[in-house]
Write an enzyme that holds these catalytic residues in place. Structure first.
Site, PDB file in Angstrom:
ATOM      1  N   GLY A 116      -0.525  -5.303   0.970  1.00  0.00           N
ATOM      2  CA  GLY A 116      -1.444  -5.389  -0.185  1.00  0.00           C
ATOM      3  C   GLY A 116      -1.200  -5.933  -1.338  1.00  0.00           C
TER       4      GLY A 116
ATOM      5  N   GLU B 206      -1.842  -9.217  -0.318  1.00  0.00           N
ATOM      6  CA  GLU B 206      -3.056  -9.453  -0.476  1.00  0.00           C
ATOM      7  C   GLU B 206      -4.216  -8.976  -1.484  1.00  0.00           C
ATOM      8  OE1 GLU B 206      -4.215  -8.034   4.365  1.00  0.00           O
ATOM      9  OE2 GLU B 206      -2.966  -5.957   3.268  1.00  0.00           O
TER      10      GLU B 206
ATOM     11  N   ALA C 105       1.314  -1.242  -0.132  1.00  0.00           N
ATOM     12  CA  ALA C 105       0.016  -0.331  -0.105  1.00  0.00           C
ATOM     13  C   ALA C 105       0.711   0.873  -0.358  1.00  0.00           C
ATOM     14  CB  ALA C 105      -1.092  -0.202   0.723  1.00  0.00           C
TER      15      ALA C 105
ATOM     16  N   GLU D 260       3.992  -5.990   7.832  1.00  0.00           N
ATOM     17  CA  GLU D 260       2.881  -5.055   8.525  1.00  0.00           C
ATOM     18  C   GLU D 260       3.571  -4.526   9.923  1.00  0.00           C
ATOM     19  OE1 GLU D 260       0.085  -5.850   5.096  1.00  0.00           O
ATOM     20  OE2 GLU D 260       1.632  -6.554   6.049  1.00  0.00           O
TER      21      GLU D 260
END
Length: 258
Positions: A112, A115, A66, A135
């Site tokens: 992300g 993911e 992200a 993260e």
């Protein structure tokens, strides 16, 4: 449909969705997530699209995570909203997409990005791919379904280790973990994915849509996946694809699914 952060190409029944922020290693921000959603909505209603392939621009990254700069100063409420809307618009939307979605992981798939790849129905990776959920090294946890989908794919113990250590794993480790289905050289990735796509296109996409839902139902609390399978199996008998498939089989012909 014009996009700033992605490229959408539709050719021969296949939609190729490319995350196109190479200077940011294709990192996801709110604008990119919204464009991904809009592109997928278009693919969903476009009858010419039968399969979706998601990949990243360039040769370094699928999606490197992200865009941290965008949310570094978020409040608790803003952080929760970021995760909730992201999951609804993109990650859960992909996981439950009625058409096959394949992630072609062509480099870093972190946070992300991993993911996003895990939300796809399955993954093909290049040998230079590095995958992980870093993260916890930023003082946060995966927020786009990582704590849920990673254990489903690799098992609880391996998922816990990957999340706690924030480590990256290689493509070879990923295939051994069951995180990706295939690994090939970067220059062979597109051809490998296309070969799988062609096999998919030989089959009933109506049946595949039902199978996607039945498989996903096994992971939904309060839903009996076996009952979903029985219901979908029965309904298949009333479709033209069932008639075409069984007739072709009995006549030793190749089916022509509409």
């Amino acid at each position: 449909m014009n996009f700033e952060n992605i490229i959408l190409q539709v050719e021969e029944k296949v939609a190729k969705l490319v995350i196109n922020r190479p200077k940011k290693l294709n990192a996801l921000n709110r604008a990119t997530l919204e464009e991904i959603h809009n592109a997928l909505q278009a693919c969903k209603i476009n009858e010419d699209v039968k399969v979706v392939v998601i990949t990243g621009a360039g040769e370094k990254a699928f999606v490197a995570g992200a865009d941290i700069a965008e949310f570094a100063n978020y409040s608790v409420g803003e952080g929760k909203d970021l995760a909730a809307k992201g999951q609804e618009l993109v990650f859960d939307f992909i996981a439950n997409f009625p058409k096959p979605v394949i992630a072609a992981v062509n480099g870093f798939a972190l946070g992300g990005g991993l993911e996003l790849a895990m939300a796809a129905h399955f993954r093909v990776a290049s040998t230079n791919a590095k995958l992980g959920l870093p993260e916890t090294s930023l003082g946060v946890i995966p927020g786009y379904g990582g704590t849920q989908r990673l254990p489903q794919l690799v098992g609880k113990g391996r998922a816990m280790e990957m999340i706690m250590t924030a480590k990256m794993i290689s493509a070879e480790e990923a295939i051994n973990y069951g995180l990706v289905n295939h690994v090939c050289e970067l220059e062979e990735l597109e051809g490998k994915v296309n070969g799988i796509v062609q096999k998919i296109l030989n089959n009933s996409l109506q049946a595949i849509e039902s199978a996607i839902k039945a498989v996903n139902d096994a992971y939904v609390d309060g839903v009996n996946g076996f009952e979903s399978e029985i219901d979908a199996f029965g309904k298949a008998f009333g479709t033209s694809d069932f008639k075409e498939g069984t007739t072709a089989f009995l006549n030793k012909q190749k089916p022509d699914f509409k």
